[in-house]
Design a protein around this motif. Structure first.
Motif, PDB file in Angstrom:
ATOM      1  N   ALA A  36     -10.714  -0.490   3.609  1.00  0.00           N
ATOM      2  CA  ALA A  36      -9.876   0.415   4.399  1.00  0.00           C
ATOM      3  C   ALA A  36      -9.469   1.657   3.619  1.00  0.00           C
ATOM      4  N   VAL A  37      -9.364   1.545   2.289  1.00  0.00           N
ATOM      5  CA  VAL A  37      -9.072   2.721   1.467  1.00  0.00           C
ATOM      6  C   VAL A  37     -10.166   2.922   0.420  1.00  0.00           C
ATOM      7  N   TYR A  53      -1.794   0.344   6.299  1.00  0.00           N
ATOM      8  CA  TYR A  53      -2.999   1.121   6.590  1.00  0.00           C
ATOM      9  C   TYR A  53      -2.687   2.316   7.496  1.00  0.00           C
ATOM     10  N   ILE A  83      -7.042  -1.390  10.194  1.00  0.00           N
ATOM     11  CA  ILE A  83      -8.072  -1.247   9.161  1.00  0.00           C
ATOM     12  C   ILE A  83      -9.209  -0.364   9.667  1.00  0.00           C
ATOM     13  N   LEU A 130       0.866  -1.173   0.000  1.00  0.00           N
ATOM     14  CA  LEU A 130       0.000   0.000   0.000  1.00  0.00           C
ATOM     15  C   LEU A 130       0.905   1.226   0.000  1.00  0.00           C
ATOM     16  N   ALA A 176      -1.441   4.867   5.232  1.00  0.00           N
ATOM     17  CA  ALA A 176      -2.563   5.492   4.531  1.00  0.00           C
ATOM     18  C   ALA A 176      -3.190   6.587   5.384  1.00  0.00           C
ATOM     19  N   ALA A 179      -6.578  -7.901   3.151  1.00  0.00           N
ATOM     20  CA  ALA A 179      -5.418  -7.566   3.970  1.00  0.00           C
ATOM     21  C   ALA A 179      -4.571  -8.809   4.222  1.00  0.00           C
ATOM     22  N   SER A 217      -8.226   3.261   9.644  1.00  0.00           N
ATOM     23  CA  SER A 217      -8.198   3.812   8.293  1.00  0.00           C
ATOM     24  C   SER A 217      -9.614   4.135   7.805  1.00  0.00           C
ATOM     25  N   GLN A 258      -3.084   0.528  -3.931  1.00  0.00           N
ATOM     26  CA  GLN A 258      -2.808  -0.871  -3.595  1.00  0.00           C
ATOM     27  C   GLN A 258      -2.120  -1.485  -4.807  1.00  0.00           C
TER      28      GLN A 258
END
Length: 314
Positions: A202-203, A132, A173, A93, A135, A158, A176, A110
């Motif tokens: 998570a994103v 994460y 997670i 990531l 991020a 993940a 995030s 990712q």
């Protein structure tokens, strides 16, 4: 040759091999490649729309553009920022500031890898907790400098290793997801391949969530669902049908705002055309969101996810 998906994939592989040979050696192989391309097109037309499981396979097709492939074609000035300031860096990531078709943004990517060596290095896009947490750090920077966030989602989930659990995978997670919900800048997320479970979510908490035509997005991979329900991963095609994880399914369910069309046969067959479509769609949604106030962006994002699901009141 029949119009079966297996025959089509085999022929597409032969075309890719010949194209790679021509590029590597400088030979003119058009006389050999052109008839195969005609046959590929005929088989595509004969086979009809791909099934859900076939779309899953297209999302995993060799040569499908990765996040960095899109960045190279659509972005300038990308500066990768490393580390979570707590444990280390995560190559699965990645992200940093860039200009997306001229617009300053913060990228969250990712990255699966392009060959065997880089896929192993990046764990096929499956991030550890530090990914994460990195991020979240980049989201904080994006909000501080007023940069829209553009996330490209491509992971089966993940990283499930013991060391990830020891370092707080679930908590990372959750943090995030929480941070993404509270951002006061525009967030556009695009599933470009696989979108598996919390590793993708998570994103993936955007004001707008887009998905490429042959990508998938689900709470679990088809193989994982088949292993749990039937104790048999070979029943993944059956699980894919039940999960309704394809782009058309997600649009019908109201879980994504737009399906981005891919070149005939999949993004791996024409990465440049695929990138142009992704670039245009993301830029269009960014422009619409940048007209909103920070408070509108935050409230709208929360309302979007609260409205998901179906229920009845008695």
């Amino acid at each position: 040759m029949t119009g079966s998906p297996e025959a089509l994939r085999e022929l597409e592989a032969r075309v890719r091999d010949l194209e790679a040979t021509a590029e590597r050696t400088g030979q003119n192989l058009d006389a050999s490649i052109s008839p195969l391309r005609v046959e590929v097109q005929r088989l595509r037309e004969a086979s009809g729309p791909p099934s859900r499981w076939e779309r899953v396979q297209l999302a995993r097709a060799p040569g499908r553009p990765t996040a960095l492939d899109y960045v190279e074609q659509l972005c300038t000035g990308f500066t990768e920022l490393h580390g979570d300031r707590r444990f280390g860096d995560d190559p699965a990531l990645i992200g940093g500031p860039a200009r997306w078709m001229g617009v300053p943004v913060m990228l969250l990517l990712q990255q699966k890898g392009r060959d065997t060596k880089t896929k192993i290095k990046r764990r096929f896009g499956s991030a550890n907790p530090e990914g994460y947490r990195k991020a979240v750090r980049l989201m904080d920077l994006a909000e501080k400098f007023g940069l829209p966030v553009v996330a490209l989602v491509d992971t089966q989930g993940a990283y499930p290793g013991l060391e990830a659990e020891e370092r707080g995978q679930g908590w990372a997670i959750a943090e995030s997801i929480r941070r993404m919900l509270t951002l006061r800048v525009p967030v556009v997320c695009t599933v470009i391949g696989e979108g598996g479970s919390g590793g993708a979510l998570a994103v993936g908490v955007g004001n707008r969530v887009l998905i490429q035509e042959n990508a998938w997005y689900s709470v679990i991979s088809p193989e994982g669902a088949a292993s749990i329900i039937w104790k048999d991963a070979s029943k993944a095609p059956l699980a894919a049908e039940a999960l309704k994880l394809t782009a058309p399914d997600l649009l019908d369910l109201g879980l994504v705002e737009e399906v981005i069309p891919e070149p005939t046969g999949g993004a791996h067959l024409n990465p440049q055309e695929a990138a142009a479509a992704v670039g245009e769609a993301v830029s269009r949604h960014l422009a619409e969101l940048m007209a909103q106030s920070p408070q509108e962006l935050k409230k709208g994002r929360a309302a979007r996810f609260r409205a998901m699901g179906a229920f009845t009141e008695k």
